[in-house]
Structure formats: structure tokens, C-alpha cells
Design a protein around this motif. Sequence first.
Motif, PDB file in Angstrom:
ATOM      1  N   LYS A  38       0.848  -1.190   0.000  1.00 42.21           N
ATOM      2  CA  LYS A  38       0.000   0.000   0.000  1.00 42.21           C
ATOM      3  C   LYS A  38       0.888   1.245   0.000  1.00 42.21           C
ATOM      4  O   LYS A  38       1.853   1.323   0.762  1.00 42.21           O
ATOM      5  CB  LYS A  38      -0.904   0.003   1.227  1.00 42.21           C
ATOM      6  N   LEU A  39       0.544   2.210  -0.824  1.00 35.35           N
ATOM      7  CA  LEU A  39       1.420   3.359  -1.034  1.00 35.35           C
ATOM      8  C   LEU A  39       0.874   4.679  -0.500  1.00 35.35           C
ATOM      9  O   LEU A  39       1.630   5.648  -0.399  1.00 35.35           O
ATOM     10  CB  LEU A  39       1.699   3.524  -2.539  1.00 35.35           C
ATOM     11  N   ASN A  40      -0.400   4.745  -0.173  1.00 38.21           N
ATOM     12  CA  ASN A  40      -1.019   6.045   0.132  1.00 38.21           C
ATOM     13  C   ASN A  40      -0.308   6.842   1.210  1.00 38.21           C
ATOM     14  O   ASN A  40      -0.223   8.073   1.134  1.00 38.21           O
ATOM     15  CB  ASN A  40      -2.479   5.851   0.531  1.00 38.21           C
ATOM     16  N   GLN A  41       0.206   6.176   2.238  1.00 38.24           N
ATOM     17  CA  GLN A  41       0.811   6.915   3.345  1.00 38.24           C
ATOM     18  C   GLN A  41       2.148   7.546   2.965  1.00 38.24           C
ATOM     19  O   GLN A  41       2.698   8.342   3.734  1.00 38.24           O
ATOM     20  CB  GLN A  41       0.970   6.023   4.567  1.00 38.24           C
ATOM     21  N   TYR A  42       2.673   7.211   1.780  1.00 37.55           N
ATOM     22  CA  TYR A  42       3.923   7.806   1.316  1.00 37.55           C
ATOM     23  C   TYR A  42       3.702   8.768   0.143  1.00 37.55           C
ATOM     24  O   TYR A  42       4.659   9.206  -0.483  1.00 37.55           O
ATOM     25  CB  TYR A  42       4.897   6.704   0.897  1.00 37.55           C
ATOM     26  N   ILE A  43       2.444   9.075  -0.147  1.00 36.93           N
ATOM     27  CA  ILE A  43       2.090  10.045  -1.190  1.00 36.93           C
ATOM     28  C   ILE A  43       1.607  11.308  -0.493  1.00 36.93           C
ATOM     29  O   ILE A  43       0.530  11.329   0.102  1.00 36.93           O
ATOM     30  CB  ILE A  43       1.016   9.476  -2.129  1.00 36.93           C
ATOM     31  N   PHE A  44       2.416  12.360  -0.558  1.00 35.53           N
ATOM     32  CA  PHE A  44       2.158  13.553   0.250  1.00 35.53           C
ATOM     33  C   PHE A  44       1.551  14.711  -0.531  1.00 35.53           C
ATOM     34  O   PHE A  44       1.061  15.667   0.069  1.00 35.53           O
ATOM     35  CB  PHE A  44       3.465  14.025   0.902  1.00 35.53           C
ATOM     36  N   THR A 118      -3.978  11.508  -0.360  1.00 32.69           N
ATOM     37  CA  THR A 118      -5.152  11.410   0.511  1.00 32.69           C
ATOM     38  C   THR A 118      -5.171  12.606   1.450  1.00 32.69           C
ATOM     39  O   THR A 118      -4.200  12.826   2.175  1.00 32.69           O
ATOM     40  CB  THR A 118      -5.109  10.110   1.334  1.00 32.69           C
ATOM     41  N   PRO A 119      -6.226  13.411   1.445  1.00 38.22           N
ATOM     42  CA  PRO A 119      -6.272  14.598   2.322  1.00 38.22           C
ATOM     43  C   PRO A 119      -6.126  14.223   3.790  1.00 38.22           C
ATOM     44  O   PRO A 119      -6.651  13.205   4.249  1.00 38.22           O
ATOM     45  CB  PRO A 119      -7.670  15.180   2.056  1.00 38.22           C
ATOM     46  N   GLY A 120      -5.354  15.047   4.531  1.00 42.17           N
ATOM     47  CA  GLY A 120      -5.235  14.873   5.979  1.00 42.17           C
ATOM     48  C   GLY A 120      -4.018  14.116   6.433  1.00 42.17           C
ATOM     49  O   GLY A 120      -3.769  14.008   7.643  1.00 42.17           O
ATOM     50  N   ILE A 121      -3.224  13.579   5.498  1.00 46.48           N
ATOM     51  CA  ILE A 121      -2.026  12.831   5.883  1.00 46.48           C
ATOM     52  C   ILE A 121      -0.878  13.794   6.152  1.00 46.48           C
ATOM     53  O   ILE A 121      -0.621  14.712   5.374  1.00 46.48           O
ATOM     54  CB  ILE A 121      -1.628  11.832   4.778  1.00 46.48           C
ATOM     55  N   ASN A 122      -0.177  13.594   7.266  1.00 44.10           N
ATOM     56  CA  ASN A 122       0.976  14.432   7.596  1.00 44.10           C
ATOM     57  C   ASN A 122       2.131  14.156   6.636  1.00 44.10           C
ATOM     58  O   ASN A 122       2.369  13.019   6.232  1.00 44.10           O
ATOM     59  CB  ASN A 122       1.444  14.156   9.033  1.00 44.10           C
ATOM     60  N   ASN A 123       2.846  15.227   6.282  1.00 40.96           N
ATOM     61  CA  ASN A 123       4.017  15.088   5.427  1.00 40.96           C
ATOM     62  C   ASN A 123       5.254  15.550   6.180  1.00 40.96           C
ATOM     63  O   ASN A 123       5.216  15.738   7.405  1.00 40.96           O
ATOM     64  CB  ASN A 123       3.826  15.873   4.124  1.00 40.96           C
ATOM     65  N   LEU A 124       6.354  15.737   5.471  1.00 38.61           N
ATOM     66  CA  LEU A 124       7.619  16.127   6.098  1.00 38.61           C
ATOM     67  C   LEU A 124       7.931  17.617   5.933  1.00 38.61           C
ATOM     68  O   LEU A 124       9.053  18.038   6.179  1.00 38.61           O
ATOM     69  CB  LEU A 124       8.771  15.304   5.510  1.00 38.61           C
ATOM     70  N   PHE A 173      -4.498   5.100   9.251  1.00 43.65           N
ATOM     71  CA  PHE A 173      -5.957   4.960   9.219  1.00 43.65           C
ATOM     72  C   PHE A 173      -6.566   5.832   8.128  1.00 43.65           C
ATOM     73  O   PHE A 173      -7.464   5.414   7.401  1.00 43.65           O
ATOM     74  CB  PHE A 173      -6.556   5.342  10.569  1.00 43.65           C
ATOM     75  N   ILE A 174      -6.069   7.067   8.027  1.00 38.95           N
ATOM     76  CA  ILE A 174      -6.568   7.981   6.993  1.00 38.95           C
ATOM     77  C   ILE A 174      -6.223   7.445   5.609  1.00 38.95           C
ATOM     78  O   ILE A 174      -7.063   7.422   4.701  1.00 38.95           O
ATOM     79  CB  ILE A 174      -5.978   9.390   7.190  1.00 38.95           C
ATOM     80  N   VAL A 260       8.239   8.997  16.020  1.00 37.80           N
ATOM     81  CA  VAL A 260       7.910   8.059  14.950  1.00 37.80           C
ATOM     82  C   VAL A 260       7.091   8.769  13.878  1.00 37.80           C
ATOM     83  O   VAL A 260       6.080   9.412  14.177  1.00 37.80           O
ATOM     84  CB  VAL A 260       7.134   6.846  15.501  1.00 37.80           C
ATOM     85  N   PHE A 261       7.528   8.642  12.619  1.00 38.21           N
ATOM     86  CA  PHE A 261       6.805   9.232  11.490  1.00 38.21           C
ATOM     87  C   PHE A 261       6.019   8.166  10.721  1.00 38.21           C
ATOM     88  O   PHE A 261       4.870   8.385  10.336  1.00 38.21           O
ATOM     89  CB  PHE A 261       7.776   9.941  10.554  1.00 38.21           C
TER      90      PHE A 261
END
Length: 271
Positions: A38-44, A118-124, A173-174, A260-261
Motif C-alpha cells: 500500500k502506497l497512500n501513506q507515502y504520497i504527500f 489522501t487529504p489529511g495525511i501528515n508530510n515532512l 488509518f486515513i 515516529v513518522f
Amino acid sequence: MKSYLLNHEIRNVDYEIYLNDFLVGQSHENNGIPGPYKLNQYIFSNGKQEVRIKISANKNQKEITSEILNEISRNTGIYLLQNKDYNNIQEVKKLEFPKLEKPVPSYEFKWEFDAEATPGINNLNNSQDISKMDKSKLHDEVFAKYDELRNLLHSGNGDQFMKEISKAKNDLFIADGLSEEGQKKYNENLKNYFSSHKDLLPDFNEFTIKILGHGRAVALENISQNKGMGVLSAEDKKEGMLNSNYIILHKPKGSDSFEVFRYSSSFSELK
């Protein structure tokens, strides 16, 4: 809900797969967890994303040839799953390696593809550039944070470890569009998983610091036993299982400490 996945059928060679300079999958001497990833959490952000794959020779395969890369190219790609409609998965990008003129010990290639964040995901964006830190200071601070996390797992303190990863878990989760019921079940299972690490964590002997996220994130990896895996991985010989935990840290701007990120945790049968 748009979900991006990377699928592959890479066998008998070592590999490392990165999305936007984050490690999303790897295998050394066949110790990897198979895809799809799954890739969504690494797409900012919306637009171009960069995927990079490194293929390396190992004990099973002494060199990388065009034939090996051609075989890998047949079933490797980025796919889009919309609203969990698995009957209509779309291919976004076929990941095909170019032809090699001669065998090599390792080969690396990059591709780009378009995706929506995905809206709402924290980035760097609000993380410090740790690649500019003094190396000795970076080593000491990162080691100290991992040692703190190790002690929580080794003592079986699953509750506190869950608090340490809470921000990263919320992003997950998001990214996965997980329902409240799904989140509850996930939390229960993960807490039990972390609590089961009691008295299993080895000392940090040989490790390497890996800078990720274009200089704004960091992970510690084993370079001896369980090569390439996160240092918080542990063998449960009684149950015959390998608990794999890859924890990525970052340091928020204005903060003196790492947190932790991102994380990935899984278990598989001991080989």
C-alpha cells in the motif's frame, strides 16, 4: 477512496523498493514480505511520484542479467484501486527495466507516475533536514530514541509503544480509509502483537543509519542477523515466528527530539 498499490513478483534476488525516498519493501536472502504494498501513506502531494527499485545479486543469484530484469518487469507495476472495487483495478504505471548490455552485481532504476494524495495525511514539510546534522549527534539521538522504543517492546509495554506510534497510526488509518470498527480491531491486534515482544528484543550490535525522505527521516537497520530489517525486529523462537518492525523517525521543526513518522509491522514464519 483512491488506493495506490505496488505489485511485484520478485524472486531469488535481493531488492529494495522506494516511493518518494521511503522504503516500502525489501528482501535480503529471501527474508522479505511479498507485495502488493500500500502506497497512500507515502504520497504527500498531488502529481508526480517517484518509485525506485534496486535489484542485487545474492547467494541464490550471482549476478543480475537482462533475463532476470525482463522477468521482473512482466509483473511489476503501480495500480489504482477505487472504493475497494477489486474487480476493476487499474494499471497506473508498468515498471519495466531497460535492457542490460552485460550482467552486473546490482541495478537500480527510477520511474515516475501521477497520483492524488489522501487529504489529511501528515508530510515532512515541518520536519528538520537531519542530513545536515552533525553525524555524531545524529547517531547519538537516533540511537537513544530507538533504545527507548526497544525497552518498551522488550518489557512488553504494548500500551506505551502504541502511544509512541499514535500519529503515524492515525496517518495509516486515513490513508487506508479504515472505519471506526476497523480501527478498533486493528488497535487490539497491534497492541497484542507489540505486547508479545516481551523479552525478545536483541541488543543493538551491528546497525546502519539510513537517511530517508530526502533527508528528513531516518531508520536504523540490521547489517548482521536479519540483514536490512529494522533493528526492532525480533525472533520468537518459541512460536517459530519472526516479528518484523521497521520504524522511521523524524524530528519536527522546533523540537529537540525524534518521534515516529511511519512504521510497518508484520510477522512471518522463521526460516
